[in-house]
Design an enzyme around this catalytic site. Sequence first.
Site, mmCIF file in Angstrom:
data_model
loop_
_atom_site.group_PDB
_atom_site.id
_atom_site.type_symbol
_atom_site.label_atom_id
_atom_site.label_comp_id
_atom_site.label_asym_id
_atom_site.label_seq_id
_atom_site.Cartn_x
_atom_site.Cartn_y
_atom_site.Cartn_z
ATOM 1 N N ASN A 246 0.860 -1.192 0.000
ATOM 2 C CA ASN A 246 0.000 0.000 0.000
ATOM 3 C C ASN A 246 0.893 1.237 0.000
ATOM 4 O OD1 ASN A 246 0.553 0.860 2.859
ATOM 5 N ND2 ASN A 246 -0.198 -1.205 3.228
ATOM 6 N N ASP B 20 -3.673 -6.660 5.161
ATOM 7 C CA ASP B 20 -4.640 -7.567 5.796
ATOM 8 C C ASP B 20 -4.584 -8.965 5.201
ATOM 9 O OD1 ASP B 20 -5.695 -5.762 7.601
ATOM 10 O OD2 ASP B 20 -7.079 -4.916 6.130
ATOM 11 N N LYS C 134 10.449 -17.161 -9.648
ATOM 12 C CA LYS C 134 9.559 -16.198 -10.307
ATOM 13 C C LYS C 134 8.448 -16.955 -11.043
ATOM 14 C CE LYS C 134 9.417 -12.531 -13.651
ATOM 15 N NZ LYS C 134 9.918 -12.164 -14.943
ATOM 16 N N PHE D 203 -4.102 2.950 14.628
ATOM 17 C CA PHE D 203 -4.527 3.891 13.594
ATOM 18 C C PHE D 203 -5.667 3.238 12.827
ATOM 19 C CE2 PHE D 203 -1.764 7.614 13.014
ATOM 20 C CZ PHE D 203 -0.946 7.422 14.118
ATOM 21 N N LYS E 62 -13.000 -0.579 16.204
ATOM 22 C CA LYS E 62 -11.639 -1.157 16.217
ATOM 23 C C LYS E 62 -10.964 -0.943 17.568
ATOM 24 C CE LYS E 62 -10.801 -0.567 11.290
ATOM 25 N NZ LYS E 62 -10.101 0.183 10.261
ATOM 26 N N LYS F 97 -9.808 -4.133 19.677
ATOM 27 C CA LYS F 97 -8.377 -4.396 19.831
ATOM 28 C C LYS F 97 -7.859 -4.006 21.217
ATOM 29 C CE LYS F 97 -7.828 -3.926 14.845
ATOM 30 N NZ LYS F 97 -6.897 -3.898 13.725
#
Length: 397
Positions: free
Chosen positions: A206, A275, A285, A319, A333, A337
């Site tokens: 990301n 995730d 490869k 976060f 969350k 958590k």
Amino acid sequence: MKKIALGICSSISIYKACEIIRSFQKENCEVRVIMTANAARLISPRLFSALTGRRVIVGLFEDEIPDEITHVELAREISLLLVAPATANMIGKFASGIADDFLSTFHLAAKCPILIAPAMNEAMYLHKQTQSNIKKLREMGIRFVEPEKGYLACKDEGWGRLAPVGKIVNMSLQLLRKSQSFVGKTFLITAGPTREYSDPVRYLSNPSSGKMGYELAGEALQRGAEVILVSGPTHIIPPPGARVKWVQTAEEMEREVGRHFPKADVLIMAAAVADYKFSTVSSQKIKKQKKSQTIHLVQTLDILQKFGKKKGKRILVGFAAETERIKENALKKAIQKNLDMIVANDIKKKGSGFGSDYNQVTLVFPDGKSIRSSKRTKSEISAMIIDVIEEKIGKGS
Ligand code: CTP
């Protein structure tokens, strides 16, 4: 005894530096004076040597520096750099990273909090360039004691008069206290993205730049914490003083967090952990074969959730990157958590979040309370987050 470096520039208000030194000494602080060459033409460095009992540093070269102390050595010893009075020239040098004398060089080497008390003529102070330099330095985390309006040396009335000595000294002492607030505490901070490989050359990831986590690490370091920074791959430089553990995958991050979690007082998971990972990873490869390809992904372990179960007396901060129902999703969350706080941000907002130098966040607490910030630099946001942690530590939660 705290050591303060006092940078003195050439302003008519230079004589007030004597009172600043005296006030620090009354508070049991040792002062090391650094003068610019122009300041040394206004007042003899001998005056400040007599007041501090130490020779004054003026030049950059060995024969001009007492005890052959280098800017790097001095940076290690001091807990605060105060520049008072600070001229437009020195503020400009700091803002541009120019290092052509001891004070400007020392500014680049200093890891402690920095406080600047400008003093100059009104036109110079209000000049767009000076204001833009001040803004830039503020965004980098440098604090200012605003000058006041009053009678100036140029015989004008206006802005630019050095702030009262009492105000400068009080703000310095406040910063000094802050620089000690996490002494003996260990912060474990994750930052950046993770990479989940399918073969040696392809991965899922990301756009996280790592900036937010690195700023948090820098802020905790400035307040005296020991910082272990578990970082995914980034292109930015970690703050000096942080112990950096480089990782790539979520699994490596979990292992590294697990290794340091027992001694951590605070865990901040600023990393954008993938995730999902590939269900199988090819050691070779993967060759192009079929026209279309189906990939099979499996969930990675939720690191924060795992360590939330073993929280103990630690402070845990997560976060939440959201695109809708920001506060509601973040709160879920935080509870799930077992967090003390979650920093929620809307990643759809232009100019903040992933990759940007800016962020706009909502701090959400498990009891449903929240604090919303305006759009600010990541450095300013990190100070806001760390302030909340400091308050919680102070309360012994
Ligand atoms: N996190 C983690 N391990 C994961 C995924 C996320 O520790 N495998 C942490 C992140 O570092 C962050 C918090 O959990 O501090 C929330 O991450 P986020 O991606 O916003 O939420 P998720 O729990 O993954 O939920 P979703 O992606 O469905 O919004």
